[in-house]
Design a protein around this motif. Structure first.
Motif, PDB file in Angstrom:
ATOM      1  N   LYS A 257     -51.860  26.553  18.056  1.00  9.73           N
ATOM      2  CA  LYS A 257     -51.022  25.766  17.158  1.00  9.73           C
ATOM      3  C   LYS A 257     -50.834  24.322  17.601  1.00  9.73           C
ATOM      4  O   LYS A 257     -50.610  23.437  16.762  1.00  9.73           O
ATOM      5  CB  LYS A 257     -49.650  26.437  17.009  1.00  9.73           C
ATOM      6  N   ASN A 258     -50.927  24.063  18.895  1.00 11.82           N
ATOM      7  CA  ASN A 258     -50.553  22.743  19.391  1.00 11.82           C
ATOM      8  C   ASN A 258     -51.643  21.983  20.146  1.00 11.82           C
ATOM      9  O   ASN A 258     -51.478  20.804  20.439  1.00 11.82           O
ATOM     10  CB  ASN A 258     -49.325  22.870  20.307  1.00 11.82           C
ATOM     11  N   ILE A 259     -52.744  22.652  20.459  1.00  9.05           N
ATOM     12  CA  ILE A 259     -53.842  21.971  21.165  1.00  9.05           C
ATOM     13  C   ILE A 259     -55.129  22.064  20.355  1.00  9.05           C
ATOM     14  O   ILE A 259     -55.790  21.064  20.094  1.00  9.05           O
ATOM     15  CB  ILE A 259     -54.038  22.572  22.575  1.00  9.05           C
ATOM     16  N   PHE A 260     -55.468  23.270  19.927  1.00 12.72           N
ATOM     17  CA  PHE A 260     -56.688  23.450  19.138  1.00 12.72           C
ATOM     18  C   PHE A 260     -56.504  23.053  17.673  1.00 12.72           C
ATOM     19  O   PHE A 260     -57.460  23.085  16.900  1.00 12.72           O
ATOM     20  CB  PHE A 260     -57.157  24.901  19.219  1.00 12.72           C
TER      21      PHE A 260
ATOM     22  N   GLN B  59     -49.294  19.826  30.581  1.00 13.70           N
ATOM     23  CA  GLN B  59     -50.135  18.625  30.594  1.00 13.70           C
ATOM     24  C   GLN B  59     -51.193  18.702  31.683  1.00 13.70           C
ATOM     25  O   GLN B  59     -52.354  18.340  31.456  1.00 13.70           O
ATOM     26  CB  GLN B  59     -49.266  17.371  30.791  1.00 13.70           C
ATOM     27  N   ASP B  60     -50.808  19.159  32.873  1.00 17.99           N
ATOM     28  CA  ASP B  60     -51.757  19.242  33.983  1.00 17.99           C
ATOM     29  C   ASP B  60     -52.874  20.232  33.694  1.00 17.99           C
ATOM     30  O   ASP B  60     -54.050  19.972  33.987  1.00 17.99           O
ATOM     31  CB  ASP B  60     -51.033  19.633  35.280  1.00 17.99           C
ATOM     32  N   ILE B  61     -52.527  21.396  33.139  1.00 17.44           N
ATOM     33  CA  ILE B  61     -53.541  22.408  32.848  1.00 17.44           C
ATOM     34  C   ILE B  61     -54.461  21.931  31.745  1.00 17.44           C
ATOM     35  O   ILE B  61     -55.690  22.119  31.812  1.00 17.44           O
ATOM     36  CB  ILE B  61     -52.886  23.749  32.489  1.00 17.44           C
ATOM     37  N   VAL B  62     -53.915  21.317  30.712  1.00 14.11           N
ATOM     38  CA  VAL B  62     -54.750  20.798  29.621  1.00 14.11           C
ATOM     39  C   VAL B  62     -55.694  19.733  30.159  1.00 14.11           C
ATOM     40  O   VAL B  62     -56.871  19.677  29.777  1.00 14.11           O
ATOM     41  CB  VAL B  62     -53.878  20.236  28.475  1.00 14.11           C
ATOM     42  N   ALA B  63     -55.202  18.900  31.066  1.00  7.55           N
ATOM     43  CA  ALA B  63     -56.055  17.869  31.673  1.00  7.55           C
ATOM     44  C   ALA B  63     -57.166  18.503  32.503  1.00  7.55           C
ATOM     45  O   ALA B  63     -58.317  18.043  32.476  1.00  7.55           O
ATOM     46  CB  ALA B  63     -55.202  16.934  32.534  1.00  7.55           C
TER      47      ALA B  63
ATOM     48  N   SER C 245     -59.736  19.972  30.162  1.00  6.09           N
ATOM     49  CA  SER C 245     -60.494  18.868  29.562  1.00  6.09           C
ATOM     50  C   SER C 245     -61.572  18.376  30.512  1.00  6.09           C
ATOM     51  O   SER C 245     -62.723  18.155  30.118  1.00  6.09           O
ATOM     52  CB  SER C 245     -59.558  17.710  29.203  1.00  6.09           C
ATOM     53  N   GLU C 246     -61.206  18.236  31.780  1.00  6.28           N
ATOM     54  CA  GLU C 246     -62.163  17.753  32.775  1.00  6.28           C
ATOM     55  C   GLU C 246     -63.315  18.736  32.955  1.00  6.28           C
ATOM     56  O   GLU C 246     -64.480  18.335  33.042  1.00  6.28           O
ATOM     57  CB  GLU C 246     -61.449  17.519  34.106  1.00  6.28           C
ATOM     58  N   GLU C 247     -62.991  20.026  33.008  1.00  4.08           N
ATOM     59  CA  GLU C 247     -64.040  21.027  33.220  1.00  4.08           C
ATOM     60  C   GLU C 247     -64.948  21.162  31.998  1.00  4.08           C
ATOM     61  O   GLU C 247     -66.140  21.447  32.131  1.00  4.08           O
ATOM     62  CB  GLU C 247     -63.403  22.371  33.572  1.00  4.08           C
ATOM     63  N   LEU C 248     -64.392  20.945  30.816  1.00  5.42           N
ATOM     64  CA  LEU C 248     -65.185  21.016  29.592  1.00  5.42           C
ATOM     65  C   LEU C 248     -65.971  19.737  29.333  1.00  5.42           C
ATOM     66  O   LEU C 248     -66.964  19.745  28.612  1.00  5.42           O
ATOM     67  CB  LEU C 248     -64.283  21.280  28.380  1.00  5.42           C
TER      68      LEU C 248
ATOM     69  N   ILE D 143     -52.159  17.673  23.790  1.00  2.00           N
ATOM     70  CA  ILE D 143     -51.127  18.497  23.180  1.00  2.00           C
ATOM     71  C   ILE D 143     -50.541  17.726  22.009  1.00  2.00           C
ATOM     72  O   ILE D 143     -50.202  16.551  22.128  1.00  2.00           O
ATOM     73  CB  ILE D 143     -50.014  18.838  24.194  1.00  2.00           C
ATOM     74  N   ASN D 144     -50.461  18.369  20.863  1.00  2.00           N
ATOM     75  CA  ASN D 144     -49.871  17.749  19.677  1.00  2.00           C
ATOM     76  C   ASN D 144     -48.491  17.205  20.023  1.00  2.00           C
ATOM     77  O   ASN D 144     -47.612  17.939  20.475  1.00  2.00           O
ATOM     78  CB  ASN D 144     -49.766  18.794  18.560  1.00  2.00           C
ATOM     79  N   GLN D 145     -48.288  15.922  19.810  1.00  2.00           N
ATOM     80  CA  GLN D 145     -47.044  15.281  20.239  1.00  2.00           C
ATOM     81  C   GLN D 145     -45.826  15.791  19.501  1.00  2.00           C
ATOM     82  O   GLN D 145     -44.709  15.663  19.972  1.00  2.00           O
ATOM     83  CB  GLN D 145     -47.162  13.756  20.072  1.00  2.00           C
ATOM     84  N   GLY D 146     -46.032  16.384  18.335  1.00  2.00           N
ATOM     85  CA  GLY D 146     -44.905  16.920  17.588  1.00  2.00           C
ATOM     86  C   GLY D 146     -44.533  18.331  17.998  1.00  2.00           C
ATOM     87  O   GLY D 146     -43.601  18.919  17.458  1.00  2.00           O
TER      88      GLY D 146
END
Length: 303
Positions: free
Chosen positions: A10-13, A177-181, A184-187, A193-196
């Protein structure tokens, strides 16, 4: 299941840089076929026109890992899904896996089971195999479903190890934020993350109090994932009661909200059961599971 997948969906993909494939289509084209009717050609023919070369294409569907309430039908669905995904040739495939401390995920799965219409007690749910739920006749919950090492190893055998990304749910809770980063780096793709979005994880569990109520009222429905002990098929009432129970939970004192179902005796059993598997998972992935208090060999010996 129960590792923040709904939040990712819902908030990243759901951001403009990601092409999230419709989940119903994913189930229909990956899970719906038996091993005898599955076709790698049909899989690729379905997927190719859905891909967007300008975006990160994502398949995100919890059921691909096997349903927790039936142990992925004796883990056969889990195994078969990995085999099927490995036959995708129209795109380079990366696999993102989140794991969670077994003591917590078992408790969370039971709450989800009740939320979805279940009526078993916690003890009957987790020991459903002892109640006649043999895998070849009537699949039920199984501790084996949360042995992560063999699933990760299977993925590594079928894909390049560099394309297998394993993260701990607990780290995601601490810092999204750290996990998403990191992902992102590994991919090699930028995820945000959707700011809303709310900072809270979604798919809220029921409290112990409303779980007790739900076990009674769920017998009015016929949607129990394991047992069909329904009195009436009044399924239209379930979402109404569920919303009512969530409102009730907001008014309850914190001590009644999430009192763990895991007893000290069960903690010991869980520690002993998963110790070897988690130690292997730690070696395979490089994750520091000791820091996150996962059941480990050393911990089992101390117990």
């Amino acid at each position: 299941h129960k590792t923040g997948t709904t939040f990712w969906q819902k908030n990243i993909f759901a951001t403009s840089d990601v092409n999230l494939i419709d989940r119903a289509e994913v189930r229909a084209n990956i899970l719906a076929f038996s091993p005898y009717s599955f076709s790698a050609k049909k899989l690729n023919d379905w997927l190719e026109p859905l891909l967007d070369i300008e975006k990160l294409n994502v398949i995100s569907e919890e059921e691909l890992s096997g349903n927790t309430h039936t142990s992925g039908n004796g883990r056969s669905i889990t195994y078969e899904t990995i085999e099927r995904l490995s036959q995708i040739t129209v795109a380079e495939v990366s696999i993102l896996i989140f794991i969670r401390n077994q003591q917590n995920i078992i408790d969370s799965c039971y709450r989800q089971y009740i939320k979805r219409g279940g009526s078993f007690s916690f003890k009957n749910y987790i020991y459903s195999e002892n109640k006649g739920a043999e895998r070849h006749r009537f699949p039920g919950f199984s501790f084996e479903h949360f042995k992560y090492d063999d699933v990760i190893e299977h993925c590594i055998k079928k894909f390049d190890k560099k394309r297998i990304i394993v993260k701990a749910y607990e780290d995601f809770v601490i810092s999204k934020q750290d996990i998403v980063a990191d992902v992102s780096e590994e991919l090699g793709e930028q995820l945000i993350i959707n700011q809303g979005s709310s900072n809270k994880l979604v798919n809220q569990s029921l409290s112990n109090f409303t779980i007790t109520l739900s076990r009674i009222t769920n017998r009015l429905f016929n949607q129990d994932p394991i047992s069909r002990n329904s009195i009436l098929g009044l399924n239209f009432l379930q979402p109404i009661l569920h919303r009512l129970y969530l409102l009730m939970d907001k008014a309850l004192p914190s001590k009644l909200i999430n009192k763990p179902y895991i007893s000290k005796e069960l903690q010991l059993e869980i520690n002993q059961y998963y110790a070897s598997s988690n130690s292997r998972t730690e070696k395979i992935t490089g994750l520091d599971l000791t820091r996150l208090n996962y059941p480990k060999l050393e911990q089992s010996k101390r117990s």
